[in-house]
Design an enzyme around this catalytic site. Structure first.
Site, PDB file in Angstrom:
ATOM      1  N   ASP A  15     -57.148  40.438 -47.162  1.00  0.00           N
ATOM      2  CA  ASP A  15     -56.500  39.995 -45.944  1.00  0.00           C
ATOM      3  C   ASP A  15     -57.574  39.394 -45.036  1.00  0.00           C
ATOM      4  O   ASP A  15     -58.766  39.460 -45.345  1.00  0.00           O
ATOM      5  CB  ASP A  15     -55.832  41.208 -45.292  1.00  0.00           C
ATOM      6  CG  ASP A  15     -55.230  40.897 -43.946  1.00  0.00           C
ATOM      7  OD1 ASP A  15     -54.440  39.957 -43.858  1.00  0.00           O
ATOM      8  OD2 ASP A  15     -55.556  41.609 -42.971  1.00  0.00           O
ATOM      9  N   ALA A  17     -57.407  38.963 -40.750  1.00  0.00           N
ATOM     10  CA  ALA A  17     -57.586  39.674 -39.474  1.00  0.00           C
ATOM     11  C   ALA A  17     -57.586  41.185 -39.690  1.00  0.00           C
ATOM     12  O   ALA A  17     -56.675  41.739 -40.306  1.00  0.00           O
ATOM     13  CB  ALA A  17     -56.473  39.295 -38.501  1.00  0.00           C
ATOM     14  N   ALA A  48     -46.326  45.589 -30.190  1.00  0.00           N
ATOM     15  CA  ALA A  48     -46.633  44.362 -30.924  1.00  0.00           C
ATOM     16  C   ALA A  48     -47.266  44.660 -32.269  1.00  0.00           C
ATOM     17  O   ALA A  48     -47.069  43.923 -33.243  1.00  0.00           O
ATOM     18  CB  ALA A  48     -47.547  43.477 -30.095  1.00  0.00           C
ATOM     19  N   MET A  52     -47.118  44.729 -38.041  1.00  0.00           N
ATOM     20  CA  MET A  52     -48.262  43.896 -38.441  1.00  0.00           C
ATOM     21  C   MET A  52     -48.424  43.847 -39.955  1.00  0.00           C
ATOM     22  O   MET A  52     -48.259  44.846 -40.644  1.00  0.00           O
ATOM     23  CB  MET A  52     -49.544  44.412 -37.804  1.00  0.00           C
ATOM     24  CG  MET A  52     -50.713  43.437 -37.925  1.00  0.00           C
ATOM     25  SD  MET A  52     -50.376  41.844 -37.131  1.00  0.00           S
ATOM     26  CE  MET A  52     -50.284  42.340 -35.416  1.00  0.00           C
ATOM     27  N   LYS A  56     -45.357  35.858 -39.476  1.00  0.00           N
ATOM     28  CA  LYS A  56     -45.190  35.956 -38.032  1.00  0.00           C
ATOM     29  C   LYS A  56     -43.744  35.773 -37.565  1.00  0.00           C
ATOM     30  O   LYS A  56     -43.319  36.425 -36.600  1.00  0.00           O
ATOM     31  CB  LYS A  56     -46.120  34.965 -37.327  1.00  0.00           C
ATOM     32  CG  LYS A  56     -47.598  35.203 -37.662  1.00  0.00           C
ATOM     33  CD  LYS A  56     -47.988  36.683 -37.595  1.00  0.00           C
ATOM     34  CE  LYS A  56     -49.424  36.911 -38.031  1.00  0.00           C
ATOM     35  NZ  LYS A  56     -49.740  38.341 -38.235  1.00  0.00           N
ATOM     36  N   ASP A 189     -55.489  45.911 -44.157  1.00  0.00           N
ATOM     37  CA  ASP A 189     -55.477  46.893 -43.071  1.00  0.00           C
ATOM     38  C   ASP A 189     -54.066  47.241 -42.607  1.00  0.00           C
ATOM     39  O   ASP A 189     -53.903  47.901 -41.583  1.00  0.00           O
ATOM     40  CB  ASP A 189     -56.293  46.383 -41.874  1.00  0.00           C
ATOM     41  CG  ASP A 189     -55.635  45.178 -41.208  1.00  0.00           C
ATOM     42  OD1 ASP A 189     -55.423  44.165 -41.909  1.00  0.00           O
ATOM     43  OD2 ASP A 189     -55.333  45.242 -40.008  1.00  0.00           O
TER      44      ASP A 189
END
Length: 275
Positions: A15, A17, A48, A52, A56, A189
């Site tokens: 991944d 970010a 938010a 994740m 998006k 993550d």
């Protein structure tokens, strides 16, 4: 033709970010808050972060399906959030996201070294993200300026289904010419990203401290007391349990030892699907 099981890893698929860049995964999360705010809807950073790892648009749809957030949207929109509302939020999110990428593009300490160690063993490096292609182009550009380039990149809108579907990970397998998914390791993550690797039949490594789940800056992480660090690791491990990662490590800097262990298990005939 006889089947010969792989005895060593051939590829790592990571991944972006929270994994190799943007310690704490702040680039996407803060922009969700900002985009909702422009429509008059309050959204916390913790809210938010919830979905994740997804694409998006899907992430915004998932947020709008949370009852508390849906109620806030309804107060502003006059109705429960529709797909058209989600698209409007997404279209505002996108330029904000592209604009903010440079602010959150620092490589995570140890990422370059860990990836170099894998390449020294002959492994190829694929990558994927919940970002669409227009954002990934900027992420890749900034990483290159800092000395890192993956062998292959797959954005969320370049496959029919994003995470937790396995399409992005499998697209990397095809592009890199890997002969067996069991010879691949997926590093992520988020729960959807770990599930992506699991569903693709790969070994999976969850990152407990550098990404979205812990949600701290590098400086905040480094300042944690041993007790607070242990508590944070345990909380994130519980969050990851449904995705059943094969390994949990703090950051990608700890990956080389995991690679050695997976290679030893493959040499013994173990397969990720059975673990």
């Amino acid at each position: 033709m006889n089947y010969n099981a792989p005895d060593r890893l051939q590829a790592a698929i990571h991944d972006w970010a929270g994994t190799v860049v943007d310690f704490g995964s702040f680039a996407p999360t803060q922009i969700f808050v900002d985009a909702f705010a422009e429509f008059g809807v309050a959204l916390s950073l913790e809210e938010a972060r919830g979905p994740m790892g997804m694409g998006k648009w899907d992430h915004i749809r998932a947020l709008c399906d949370v009852p508390e957030i849906a109620a806030r949207c309804a107060e502003v929109f006059g109705h429960a959030p529709t797909d058209a509302d989600v698209t409007a939020l997404y279209e505002r999110f996108m330029p904000l996201q592209v604009e903010k990428i440079p602010e959150h593009s620092a490589l995570i300490p140890g990422a370059i070294e860990a990836i170099a160690a894998m390449r020294e063993q002959g492994m190829k490096i694929g990558s994927c993200s919940g970002y669409p292609a227009v954002v990934m182009e900027r992420v890749v550009e900034m990483a290159a300026q800092r000395g890192y380039k993956a062998d292959h990149v797959v954005a969320s809108d370049e496959v029919p289904n994003g995470r937790p579907h396995p399409a992005q990970a499998l697209a990397s397998v095809i592009a890199l010419g890997i002969e067996d998914v069991a010879a691949c390791v997926k590093i992520d993550d988020t729960t959807p990203g770990i599930l992506e690797g699991r569903r693709a039949g790969m070994w999976t490594v969850g990152l407990t401290c550098s990404g979205n789940a812990l949600g701290l800056t590098l400086e905040e992480f480094q300042a944690l007391s041993p007790a607070a660090l242990a508590e944070g690791r345990a909380r994130v491990a519980r969050e990851f349990e449904p995705s059943r990662p094969h390994y949990l490590i703090d950051t990608i800097a700890d990956l080389p030892g995991v690679i050695d262990d997976i290679n030893a298990r493959l040499a013994r005939g173990e397969m990720p699907q059975a673990c």
